[in-house]
Motif scaffolding. Structure first.
Motif: not given
Length: 158
Positions: A21-27, A57-58, A64-65, A119-121
């Motif tokens: 996963v090259p990038a995912i925004k996390a809270k 994973i989205h 959702t693509e 998408r992530m915590l």
């Protein structure tokens, strides 16, 4: 001082290199004990005597693509209570996150977060002893990801 912990904001972009996963925004959620990531189509299976979990994973919100298929060793299953009070039985994996220049091992629960804002915590176990959280700031250690266009900002529809 080099012994000071790096400061992170209440939300950050991070990378999950073990899961491609090259990038995912996390809270960053210090109220949550464990970290959680959006996953669906979860299936457990055995590989050479080791229980594994396969999932999809989205990584990008409202997208959702683009999907990332992933596999990891299943280290546990446990009941986790959501902020809404609902208990869910979740698979648990260990993986690495890259936030800024550093890699860290974290424990991550897998759950469908389609309806959630992120998408992530990143829970307090993942940030404890590693970072200081400034709740007034965003993308402190991940500004370079946005500036280098690894993350494409989406325009909001009027």
């Amino acid at each position: 001082m080099s012994s000071e912990k790096p400061i992170i904001g209440w939300r950050e972009w991070l990378t999950l290199p073990d899961l491609n996963v090259p990038a995912i925004k996390a809270k960053v959620d210090t109220g949550a004990r464990s970290s959680a990531m959006h996953a669906y189509d979860m299936q457990t299976f055995m590989r050479r005597g080791v229980e594994m979990v396969r999932f999809v994973i989205h990584p990008y919100q409202r997208d959702t693509e683009r999907t990332v298929p992933a596999e990891a060793k299943l280290v546990d299953r446990r009941w986790v209570r959501s902020s809404g009070g609902q208990r869910t039985w979740r698979p648990v994996i260990h993986t690495r996150i890259q936030l800024g220049d550093d890699l860290h091992d974290i424990e991550l629960t897998l759950v469908n977060r389609d309806e959630m804002g992120f998408r992530m915590l990143l829970g307090r176990q993942a940030v404890r002893h590693r970072f200081m959280v400034d709740p007034a700031r965003s993308y402190v250690l991940s500004k370079h990801m946005v500036k280098s266009r690894k993350i494409k900002r989406r325009r909001r529809e009027p």
